[in-house]
Write a protein that holds these residues in place. Structure first.
Motif, mmCIF file in Angstrom:
data_model
loop_
_atom_site.group_PDB
_atom_site.id
_atom_site.type_symbol
_atom_site.label_atom_id
_atom_site.label_comp_id
_atom_site.label_asym_id
_atom_site.label_seq_id
_atom_site.Cartn_x
_atom_site.Cartn_y
_atom_site.Cartn_z
ATOM 1 N N UNK A 54 47.850 30.047 49.725
ATOM 2 C CA UNK A 54 47.472 28.769 49.133
ATOM 3 C C UNK A 54 46.637 28.902 47.888
ATOM 4 N N UNK A 55 46.023 30.062 47.755
ATOM 5 C CA UNK A 55 45.199 30.262 46.582
ATOM 6 C C UNK A 55 43.917 29.466 46.598
ATOM 7 N N UNK A 56 43.460 29.015 47.776
ATOM 8 C CA UNK A 56 42.206 28.270 47.849
ATOM 9 C C UNK A 56 41.037 29.233 47.897
ATOM 10 N N UNK A 57 39.947 28.837 47.287
ATOM 11 C CA UNK A 57 38.756 29.666 47.285
ATOM 12 C C UNK A 57 37.566 28.895 47.827
ATOM 13 N N UNK A 58 36.640 29.631 48.401
ATOM 14 C CA UNK A 58 35.456 29.041 49.018
ATOM 15 C C UNK A 58 34.263 29.918 48.640
ATOM 16 N N UNK A 59 33.157 29.294 48.323
ATOM 17 C CA UNK A 59 31.961 30.013 47.910
ATOM 18 C C UNK A 59 30.730 29.511 48.642
ATOM 19 N N UNK A 60 29.828 30.438 48.913
ATOM 20 C CA UNK A 60 28.500 30.054 49.359
ATOM 21 C C UNK A 60 27.777 29.405 48.180
ATOM 22 N N UNK A 61 26.832 28.552 48.477
ATOM 23 C CA UNK A 61 26.077 27.895 47.407
ATOM 24 C C UNK A 61 25.414 28.925 46.488
ATOM 25 N N UNK A 62 24.962 30.015 47.064
ATOM 26 C CA UNK A 62 24.279 31.051 46.286
ATOM 27 C C UNK A 62 25.210 31.763 45.314
ATOM 28 N N UNK A 63 26.510 31.672 45.567
ATOM 29 C CA UNK A 63 27.493 32.367 44.740
ATOM 30 C C UNK A 63 28.156 31.464 43.701
ATOM 31 N N UNK A 64 28.120 30.189 43.921
ATOM 32 C CA UNK A 64 28.797 29.251 43.024
ATOM 33 C C UNK A 64 28.266 29.354 41.604
ATOM 34 N N UNK A 65 29.191 29.445 40.661
ATOM 35 C CA UNK A 65 28.826 29.512 39.259
ATOM 36 C C UNK A 65 28.499 30.899 38.767
ATOM 37 N N UNK A 66 28.318 31.849 39.675
ATOM 38 C CA UNK A 66 27.982 33.231 39.267
ATOM 39 C C UNK A 66 29.027 34.237 39.726
ATOM 40 N N UNK A 67 29.614 34.006 40.883
ATOM 41 C CA UNK A 67 30.585 34.942 41.452
ATOM 42 C C UNK A 67 31.976 34.331 41.397
ATOM 43 N N UNK A 68 32.971 35.205 41.230
ATOM 44 C CA UNK A 68 34.363 34.763 41.235
ATOM 45 C C UNK A 68 35.182 35.701 42.104
ATOM 46 N N UNK A 69 35.860 35.123 43.077
ATOM 47 C CA UNK A 69 36.746 35.908 43.934
ATOM 48 C C UNK A 69 38.167 35.765 43.418
ATOM 49 N N UNK A 70 38.886 36.863 43.424
ATOM 50 C CA UNK A 70 40.264 36.829 42.953
ATOM 51 C C UNK A 70 41.040 37.925 43.663
ATOM 52 N N UNK A 71 42.344 37.911 43.487
ATOM 53 C CA UNK A 71 43.136 38.963 44.104
ATOM 54 C C UNK A 71 44.362 39.294 43.277
ATOM 55 N N UNK A 72 44.817 40.512 43.438
ATOM 56 C CA UNK A 72 46.037 40.997 42.808
ATOM 57 C C UNK A 72 46.990 41.332 43.946
ATOM 58 N N UNK A 73 47.926 40.435 44.216
ATOM 59 C CA UNK A 73 48.817 40.638 45.351
ATOM 60 C C UNK A 73 49.650 41.902 45.217
ATOM 61 N N UNK A 74 50.051 42.203 44.006
ATOM 62 C CA UNK A 74 50.892 43.385 43.798
ATOM 63 C C UNK A 74 50.149 44.665 44.156
ATOM 64 N N UNK A 75 48.832 44.643 44.025
ATOM 65 C CA UNK A 75 48.029 45.827 44.341
ATOM 66 C C UNK A 75 47.349 45.721 45.688
ATOM 67 N N UNK A 76 47.579 44.620 46.407
ATOM 68 C CA UNK A 76 46.905 44.396 47.696
ATOM 69 C C UNK A 76 45.398 44.547 47.554
#
Length: 125
Positions: A54-76
């Protein structure tokens, strides 16, 4: 499922780090992947999570605006880009994964079946 986290290290406050987590299983088999962290003397806490399909992301309040989660499916591989780091971000960071779409609350550690070994992030003031 085996998870291998890397990328931790020592950084000054205000600096950046990018953590990586590689899974031994295909991306389609890991419904959700995420990051938790545990500081000395504290409980493990949620940082961020990402659902692969789905590509949905969720962040803790402490991480919002500073951290970014992402993924590369081809590289697992999943990433956590951490910017504007603070001394209170110092912790062992764990990557985690679960193949169930109905496994429960993404913010709870008990929701996840698979855990990596952790990578230490130290932010100096």
């Amino acid at each position: 499922v085996q998870l291998q986290a890397s990328g931790g290290g020592l950084v000054q406050a205000g600096g950046s780090l990018r953590l990586s987590c590689t899974t031994s299983r295909r991306a389609d088999d890991t419904y959700v992947m995420g990051w938790f962290r545990q500081a000395p003397g504290k409980e493990r806490e949620f940082v961020a999570a990402n659902t692969w399909r789905g590509g949905s992301t969720y962040y803790a309040d402490s991480a919002k605006g500073r951290f970014t989660i992402s993924r590369d499916n081809a590289k697992n591989t999943m990433y956590l880009q951490m910017n504007s780091l603070k001394p209170e971000d110092t912790a062992v960071y764990y990557c985690t994964a679960d193949g169930r779409a109905d496994g429960g609350n993404y913010y709870l550690a008990a929701r996840y079946n698979y855990w990596g070994q952790g990578t230490l992030v130290t932010v100096s003031s």
